[in-house]
Write an enzyme that holds these catalytic residues in place. Sequence first.
Site, PDB file in Angstrom:
ATOM      1  N   ASN A  20       0.825  -1.211   0.000  1.00 29.89           N
ATOM      2  CA  ASN A  20       0.000   0.000   0.000  1.00 29.89           C
ATOM      3  C   ASN A  20       0.858   1.260   0.000  1.00 29.89           C
ATOM      4  O   ASN A  20       0.445   2.297  -0.536  1.00 29.89           O
ATOM      5  CB  ASN A  20      -0.972  -0.003   1.180  1.00 29.89           C
ATOM      6  N   ARG A  70       5.282   0.505  24.992  1.00 24.96           N
ATOM      7  CA  ARG A  70       4.560   1.267  23.985  1.00 24.96           C
ATOM      8  C   ARG A  70       4.855   2.755  24.114  1.00 24.96           C
ATOM      9  O   ARG A  70       5.017   3.454  23.114  1.00 24.96           O
ATOM     10  CB  ARG A  70       3.052   1.005  24.081  1.00 24.96           C
ATOM     11  N   ARG A  96       0.560  -2.495  14.923  1.00 21.67           N
ATOM     12  CA  ARG A  96       0.561  -2.122  16.342  1.00 21.67           C
ATOM     13  C   ARG A  96      -0.642  -1.223  16.601  1.00 21.67           C
ATOM     14  O   ARG A  96      -0.980  -0.377  15.766  1.00 21.67           O
ATOM     15  CB  ARG A  96       1.843  -1.378  16.725  1.00 21.67           C
ATOM     16  N   LEU A  98      -2.193   1.828  18.251  1.00 16.03           N
ATOM     17  CA  LEU A  98      -1.684   3.100  18.753  1.00 16.03           C
ATOM     18  C   LEU A  98      -2.420   3.523  20.016  1.00 16.03           C
ATOM     19  O   LEU A  98      -3.617   3.274  20.165  1.00 16.03           O
ATOM     20  CB  LEU A  98      -1.821   4.166  17.670  1.00 16.03           C
ATOM     21  N   ASN A 112      -6.101   4.823   8.025  1.00 17.97           N
ATOM     22  CA  ASN A 112      -5.717   3.415   7.946  1.00 17.97           C
ATOM     23  C   ASN A 112      -6.555   2.732   6.868  1.00 17.97           C
ATOM     24  O   ASN A 112      -7.655   3.180   6.528  1.00 17.97           O
ATOM     25  CB  ASN A 112      -5.958   2.726   9.295  1.00 17.97           C
ATOM     26  N   HIS A 114      -8.092  -1.184   5.954  1.00 24.42           N
ATOM     27  CA  HIS A 114      -8.354  -2.490   6.567  1.00 24.42           C
ATOM     28  C   HIS A 114      -8.963  -3.412   5.512  1.00 24.42           C
ATOM     29  O   HIS A 114      -9.857  -2.993   4.761  1.00 24.42           O
ATOM     30  CB  HIS A 114      -9.317  -2.329   7.741  1.00 24.42           C
ATOM     31  N   ASP A 146      -9.223   6.048  15.348  1.00 20.55           N
ATOM     32  CA  ASP A 146      -9.542   6.478  16.705  1.00 20.55           C
ATOM     33  C   ASP A 146      -8.892   5.512  17.683  1.00 20.55           C
ATOM     34  O   ASP A 146      -8.044   4.694  17.291  1.00 20.55           O
ATOM     35  CB  ASP A 146     -11.058   6.610  16.917  1.00 20.55           C
ATOM     36  N   GLU A 179      -7.511  -2.501  -2.365  1.00 20.54           N
ATOM     37  CA  GLU A 179      -6.859  -1.612  -1.408  1.00 20.54           C
ATOM     38  C   GLU A 179      -5.992  -0.589  -2.136  1.00 20.54           C
ATOM     39  O   GLU A 179      -5.960   0.596  -1.783  1.00 20.54           O
ATOM     40  CB  GLU A 179      -5.994  -2.403  -0.430  1.00 20.54           C
TER      41      GLU A 179
END
Length: 205
Positions: A20, A70, A96, A98, A112, A114, A146, A179
Site C-alpha cells: 500500500n 509502547r 501495532r 496506537l 488506515n 483495513h 480512533d 486496497e
Amino acid sequence: MSAGSPPARLVVLLSGRGSNLVALADACARGELPAEIVLVAANRADAAGLDRARERGLAALALPSKGLSREEHEARLVAVIEQARADWVCLAGYLRLLSPSFIERFASRIVNIHPALLPAFPGVDAQAQAWAYGVKVSGCTVHLVDAGCDTGPIVLQRTVPVLDDDTPDRLAHRILEQEHVAYPAALRMLLSRPWRVEGRRVIFS
C-alpha cells in the site's frame, strides 16, 4: 487543500511488505494524489517496505519496537513524525495498536486501510475471518483512526465478491488489488474536498 497549496506531507507507518506504500507513492508520482511521502517508518528492521521505499528514493527509517514499552516506542515515533513536519500519518500494514495519547496528538490526521468491510471482521486475518464466516461480499475500508481497533469513521469502502471456489489467500489477493485503488482515492478526497465528521459519518461537501 485549495488550488496552489503545497502538497500534503505524509508519513507512512508499516510493519511488512509495503504494497500500500507503493500504491500511495505511485499515486503521488503520477500527480493523482496532492501529497508527498516525506518519511516511511517501520517498527521492524526487516520490513520489506523499507527497501521498497528506498528504491523509490524515499526517506526510510526503522524504529524497532521490540524490547520497548509502547510509551517509549511511541515517543520515538512522535519525534520523527514531528521532525518530518507531517500533515498526515498513513498506516499501511502497521501491526501495532496506537495509544489514545498518540491518536490525540495527531487527531483527525491518521488514516488506515483495513482488508474487510468494517465494522465486520476487525483485527488481524480479516480476509480469513470473512472467508470462514461464509460471507458473499467482502472488501476493504479506509477509515480515520480512533482509539479503538478498526473503529474509526469510514472514509471509503470498496467491495469484492467472495467466490464459491475462493481460498483465504485468493480472496486476500483480490482485496489487496482494491486496497491499492481505495487508499489513494480516499486520501485524495480528504486532501482535496471539504469534509467533516458528524457522529460516525465522514461527510464530504
